[in-house]
Write a protein that holds these residues in place. Structure first.
Motif, PDB file in Angstrom:
ATOM      1  N   PHE A 158      -9.696   8.018 -37.118  1.00 39.99           N
ATOM      2  CA  PHE A 158      -9.204   8.308 -38.461  1.00 39.99           C
ATOM      3  C   PHE A 158      -8.886   7.015 -39.217  1.00 39.99           C
ATOM      4  O   PHE A 158      -9.275   6.839 -40.376  1.00 39.99           O
ATOM      5  N   ILE A 159      -8.195   6.088 -38.563  1.00 35.86           N
ATOM      6  CA  ILE A 159      -7.829   4.827 -39.211  1.00 35.86           C
ATOM      7  C   ILE A 159      -9.073   4.031 -39.599  1.00 35.86           C
ATOM      8  O   ILE A 159      -9.216   3.570 -40.738  1.00 35.86           O
ATOM      9  N   ALA A 160      -9.990   3.857 -38.638  1.00 36.23           N
ATOM     10  CA  ALA A 160     -11.192   3.075 -38.922  1.00 36.23           C
ATOM     11  C   ALA A 160     -12.060   3.771 -39.966  1.00 36.23           C
ATOM     12  O   ALA A 160     -12.641   3.110 -40.842  1.00 36.23           O
ATOM     13  N   GLY A 161     -12.162   5.093 -39.895  1.00 38.18           N
ATOM     14  CA  GLY A 161     -12.967   5.829 -40.865  1.00 38.18           C
ATOM     15  C   GLY A 161     -12.447   5.669 -42.279  1.00 38.18           C
ATOM     16  O   GLY A 161     -13.233   5.548 -43.229  1.00 38.18           O
ATOM     17  N   ILE A 162     -11.129   5.672 -42.464  1.00 38.32           N
ATOM     18  CA  ILE A 162     -10.546   5.486 -43.793  1.00 38.32           C
ATOM     19  C   ILE A 162     -10.939   4.123 -44.354  1.00 38.32           C
ATOM     20  O   ILE A 162     -11.302   3.998 -45.536  1.00 38.32           O
ATOM     21  N   GLN A 163     -10.869   3.082 -43.517  1.00 36.20           N
ATOM     22  CA  GLN A 163     -11.207   1.738 -43.981  1.00 36.20           C
ATOM     23  C   GLN A 163     -12.676   1.662 -44.404  1.00 36.20           C
ATOM     24  O   GLN A 163     -13.008   1.145 -45.485  1.00 36.20           O
ATOM     25  N   ILE A 164     -13.555   2.174 -43.552  1.00 37.34           N
ATOM     26  CA  ILE A 164     -14.997   2.079 -43.814  1.00 37.34           C
ATOM     27  C   ILE A 164     -15.366   2.876 -45.053  1.00 37.34           C
ATOM     28  O   ILE A 164     -16.078   2.381 -45.953  1.00 37.34           O
ATOM     29  N   LEU A 165     -14.929   4.116 -45.130  1.00 35.17           N
ATOM     30  CA  LEU A 165     -15.295   4.983 -46.247  1.00 35.17           C
ATOM     31  C   LEU A 165     -14.728   4.458 -47.561  1.00 35.17           C
ATOM     32  O   LEU A 165     -15.429   4.456 -48.589  1.00 35.17           O
ATOM     33  N   THR A 166     -13.488   3.988 -47.554  1.00 33.63           N
ATOM     34  CA  THR A 166     -12.882   3.470 -48.781  1.00 33.63           C
ATOM     35  C   THR A 166     -13.607   2.238 -49.277  1.00 33.63           C
ATOM     36  O   THR A 166     -13.870   2.093 -50.485  1.00 33.63           O
ATOM     37  N   ALA A 167     -13.944   1.320 -48.369  1.00 28.38           N
ATOM     38  CA  ALA A 167     -14.643   0.098 -48.777  1.00 28.38           C
ATOM     39  C   ALA A 167     -15.998   0.418 -49.397  1.00 28.38           C
ATOM     40  O   ALA A 167     -16.400  -0.185 -50.398  1.00 28.38           O
ATOM     41  N   GLU A 168     -16.712   1.373 -48.821  1.00 30.57           N
ATOM     42  CA  GLU A 168     -18.024   1.743 -49.362  1.00 30.57           C
ATOM     43  C   GLU A 168     -17.893   2.414 -50.727  1.00 30.57           C
ATOM     44  O   GLU A 168     -18.623   2.092 -51.661  1.00 30.57           O
ATOM     45  N   LEU A 169     -16.965   3.333 -50.861  1.00 33.50           N
ATOM     46  CA  LEU A 169     -16.798   4.032 -52.134  1.00 33.50           C
ATOM     47  C   LEU A 169     -16.279   3.097 -53.213  1.00 33.50           C
ATOM     48  O   LEU A 169     -16.665   3.200 -54.383  1.00 33.50           O
ATOM     49  N   ALA A 170     -15.407   2.175 -52.850  1.00 31.95           N
ATOM     50  CA  ALA A 170     -14.876   1.217 -53.820  1.00 31.95           C
ATOM     51  C   ALA A 170     -15.969   0.293 -54.342  1.00 31.95           C
ATOM     52  O   ALA A 170     -15.915  -0.167 -55.487  1.00 31.95           O
ATOM     53  N   ALA A 171     -16.974   0.038 -53.504  1.00 33.68           N
ATOM     54  CA  ALA A 171     -18.095  -0.808 -53.915  1.00 33.68           C
ATOM     55  C   ALA A 171     -19.157  -0.039 -54.681  1.00 33.68           C
ATOM     56  O   ALA A 171     -20.164  -0.617 -55.103  1.00 33.68           O
ATOM     57  N   GLY A 172     -18.967   1.267 -54.861  1.00 31.59           N
ATOM     58  CA  GLY A 172     -19.931   2.070 -55.597  1.00 31.59           C
ATOM     59  C   GLY A 172     -21.071   2.568 -54.758  1.00 31.59           C
ATOM     60  O   GLY A 172     -22.077   3.025 -55.296  1.00 31.59           O
ATOM     61  N   HIS A 173     -20.926   2.538 -53.430  1.00 27.75           N
ATOM     62  CA  HIS A 173     -21.986   2.981 -52.537  1.00 27.75           C
ATOM     63  C   HIS A 173     -21.669   4.349 -51.959  1.00 27.75           C
ATOM     64  O   HIS A 173     -20.528   4.803 -52.008  1.00 27.75           O
ATOM     65  N   THR A 174     -22.668   4.976 -51.417  1.00 27.95           N
ATOM     66  CA  THR A 174     -22.495   6.229 -50.690  1.00 27.95           C
ATOM     67  C   THR A 174     -22.853   5.998 -49.228  1.00 27.95           C
ATOM     68  O   THR A 174     -23.727   5.187 -48.917  1.00 27.95           O
ATOM     69  N   VAL A 180     -20.162   7.070 -40.969  1.00 22.88           N
ATOM     70  CA  VAL A 180     -18.744   6.712 -40.946  1.00 22.88           C
ATOM     71  C   VAL A 180     -18.155   6.943 -39.563  1.00 22.88           C
ATOM     72  O   VAL A 180     -17.464   6.087 -39.004  1.00 22.88           O
ATOM     73  N   LEU A 181     -18.438   8.113 -38.994  1.00 23.43           N
ATOM     74  CA  LEU A 181     -17.892   8.435 -37.675  1.00 23.43           C
ATOM     75  C   LEU A 181     -18.466   7.527 -36.594  1.00 23.43           C
ATOM     76  O   LEU A 181     -17.730   7.084 -35.690  1.00 23.43           O
ATOM     77  N   ARG A 182     -19.764   7.255 -36.673  1.00 17.99           N
ATOM     78  CA  ARG A 182     -20.376   6.383 -35.665  1.00 17.99           C
ATOM     79  C   ARG A 182     -19.782   4.986 -35.731  1.00 17.99           C
ATOM     80  O   ARG A 182     -19.487   4.362 -34.703  1.00 17.99           O
ATOM     81  N   ASN A 183     -19.607   4.468 -36.949  1.00 22.96           N
ATOM     82  CA  ASN A 183     -19.005   3.147 -37.093  1.00 22.96           C
ATOM     83  C   ASN A 183     -17.556   3.148 -36.660  1.00 22.96           C
ATOM     84  O   ASN A 183     -17.094   2.218 -35.993  1.00 22.96           O
ATOM     85  N   ALA A 184     -16.821   4.190 -37.051  1.00 19.91           N
ATOM     86  CA  ALA A 184     -15.406   4.258 -36.690  1.00 19.91           C
ATOM     87  C   ALA A 184     -15.229   4.345 -35.182  1.00 19.91           C
ATOM     88  O   ALA A 184     -14.303   3.744 -34.613  1.00 19.91           O
ATOM     89  N   LEU A 185     -16.119   5.070 -34.523  1.00 23.61           N
ATOM     90  CA  LEU A 185     -16.031   5.201 -33.071  1.00 23.61           C
ATOM     91  C   LEU A 185     -16.227   3.864 -32.374  1.00 23.61           C
ATOM     92  O   LEU A 185     -15.631   3.606 -31.324  1.00 23.61           O
ATOM     93  N   SER A 186     -17.034   2.986 -32.976  1.00 17.61           N
ATOM     94  CA  SER A 186     -17.269   1.676 -32.363  1.00 17.61           C
ATOM     95  C   SER A 186     -16.008   0.799 -32.387  1.00 17.61           C
ATOM     96  O   SER A 186     -15.916  -0.166 -31.629  1.00 17.61           O
ATOM     97  N   PHE A 187     -15.058   1.134 -33.261  1.00 19.87           N
ATOM     98  CA  PHE A 187     -13.812   0.371 -33.334  1.00 19.87           C
ATOM     99  C   PHE A 187     -12.691   1.012 -32.518  1.00 19.87           C
ATOM    100  O   PHE A 187     -11.555   0.534 -32.573  1.00 19.87           O
ATOM    101  N   TRP A 188     -12.993   2.084 -31.769  1.00 16.98           N
ATOM    102  CA  TRP A 188     -11.926   2.874 -31.151  1.00 16.98           C
ATOM    103  C   TRP A 188     -11.046   2.042 -30.230  1.00 16.98           C
ATOM    104  O   TRP A 188      -9.815   2.087 -30.339  1.00 16.98           O
ATOM    105  N   SER A 189     -11.643   1.303 -29.325  1.00 17.05           N
ATOM    106  CA  SER A 189     -10.841   0.569 -28.333  1.00 17.05           C
ATOM    107  C   SER A 189      -9.964  -0.481 -29.003  1.00 17.05           C
ATOM    108  O   SER A 189      -8.787  -0.638 -28.642  1.00 17.05           O
ATOM    109  N   ARG A 190     -10.508  -1.185 -29.993  1.00 13.47           N
ATOM    110  CA  ARG A 190      -9.727  -2.230 -30.664  1.00 13.47           C
ATOM    111  C   ARG A 190      -8.565  -1.621 -31.442  1.00 13.47           C
ATOM    112  O   ARG A 190      -7.429  -2.095 -31.353  1.00 13.47           O
ATOM    113  N   ILE A 191      -8.836  -0.555 -32.201  1.00 11.87           N
ATOM    114  CA  ILE A 191      -7.783   0.071 -32.989  1.00 11.87           C
ATOM    115  C   ILE A 191      -6.736   0.707 -32.068  1.00 11.87           C
ATOM    116  O   ILE A 191      -5.532   0.654 -32.347  1.00 11.87           O
TER     117      ILE A 191
END
Length: 388
Positions: A158-174, A180-191
């Motif tokens: 949830f934490i990593a997904g919020i960061q990734i999705l917000t950064a993309e939407l703020a930049a005007g991307h989709t 989002v979930l695949r990327n967020a899952l890759s940060f699971w151990s660190r987070i």
């Protein structure tokens, strides 16, 4: 020849990938494997930059660019202005939340559904005062416990997904939810490790002074012991404030910058304490305090509204019952007989649905602070060049 014609090496979670050409970078970006904060460098150059600074990679496609944003400055966020007003940060937060509402809702459901299932199960079996320890009760308790563990396990995603999705939407991307979930899952151990350290520090420095105060209060009271209790309370407020400042941007550095554990905490502390040349209300520290205060006030209002009837009943018992033992017994019986409250449950669901707003606001603040810091650095570099 354009920089995008070169071959690039991408660093993700301490591992280098490449060299790859521009087309592969675009594919990785579309799949969510390359984020604006990932470190990259040209294969023939040892200088690391962020992926957002590669011309044409994250700027391609329709982007709603503010009129006063200089496109010639590499790395400047296309939507966020340096040192923008606090109201502008809040407005950007709600715009991003509205734009990606369904995706933010999906991330929230990852932690909300297991937690609500555990809450409903506990309420159903805790409402009856005559609960027998049979197989059904044990299974219900085990189910609630498993749901709680599942909610905790989904928290880093949830934490990593919020960061990734917000950064993309703020930049005007989709970006697709699967990416989002695949990327967020890759940060699971660190987070997860950072969550244990950060939340553990809060719990430790909250519980330790309270434990010492409890030990003092159980003994004979004197003027010295009262002064010691007050000193411990002051120390607790001070240390929690220090932790809040140091941990202000750890989530953003861990995900958007791809930094390690120590680097995330160090970067968070440095960014939170930056902007000393700015007015106090424009510094990242105080803006973070304002954002957190608004959210905590909202949560407090939700909790008071959800428990208003119970609060009124407790206050009535407190003012009418003289015997402390009888008061405690009445409050205990009232809590046991308090059944499922649909109004309280609805307010709890509302709070969880709006939960991403807090994470979005801190990502927007982080991007704004980084952009402003980069602008200040560029200005200082130009002044040094002129002096030379």
């Amino acid at each position: 020849m354009s920089e995008m014609a070169e071959e690039w090496i991408v660093r993700v979670q301490g591992k280098d990938y490449g060299p790859v050409d521009a087309e592969t970078l675009r594919e990785w970006k579309a799949e969510g494997r390359v984020l604006p904060g990932n470190q990259v460098r040209r294969a023939d150059v040892d200088l690391w930059i962020t992926a957002a600074e590669i011309p044409g990679l994250f700027e391609s496609g329709p982007v709603d660019v503010a009129a006063d944003v200089d496109r010639s400055r590499p790395g400047q966020h296309p939507r966020l202005q340096p040192h923008r007003s606090f109201s502008g940060i809040l407005l950007e937060t709600f715009q991003i939340y509205r734009k990606g509402f369904l995706q933010f809702l999906g991330l929230t459901l990852l932690i909300a559904v297991p937690s609500l299932c555990a809450q409903l199960t506990s309420s159903a079996f805790g409402a009856s005062p005559n609960v027998e320890m049979d197989l059904r009760t044990v299974l219900a308790g085990a189910f609630a416990f498993c749901m709680l563990l599942l909610s905790l396990a989904a928290w880093p995603i949830f934490i990593a997904g919020i960061q990734i999705l917000t950064a993309e939407l703020a930049a005007g991307h989709t970006i697709k939810m699967s990416s989002v979930l695949r990327n967020a899952l890759s940060f699971w151990s660190r987070i997860a490790m950072l969550c244990i350290f950060v939340y553990g520090a809060y719990i430790f420095w909250t519980a330790l002074p309270l434990l010492i105060i409890w030990m003092i209060m159980t003994g004979p009271l004197s003027l010295l012991s009262i002064l010691l209790v007050l000193a411990l309370l002051a120390f607790q407020v001070w240390i929690i404030g220090r932790l809040f400042v140091n941990f202000l941007f750890w989530q953003q550095f861990a995900v958007l910058e791809g930094a390690g554990l120590a680097d995330s905490l160090r970067g968070s502390k440095n960014l939170a304490r930056s902007g000393r040349d700015l007015p106090w209300f424009q510094r990242p520290l105080w803006r973070g305090v304002f954002i957190a205060s608004i959210w905590f006030a909202f949560v407090l209002a939700i909790q008071i509204g959800a428990e208003w009837n119970s609060i009124q009943q407790y206050f009535h018992e407190l003012t009418t019952t003289q015997d402390p033992q009888a008061l405690l017994q009445k409050l205990t019986e009232s809590q046991r007989t308090h059944g499922f409250d649909i109004f309280s449950f609805s307010l709890n669901v509302l709070q969880r649905i709006l939960w991403p707003l807090l994470g979005i606001a801190f990502v927007v603040l982080y991007l704004d602070s980084k952009s402003g810091l980069r602008g200040d650095t560029d200005s200082s570099s130009r002044e040094m060049d002129l002096e030379q």
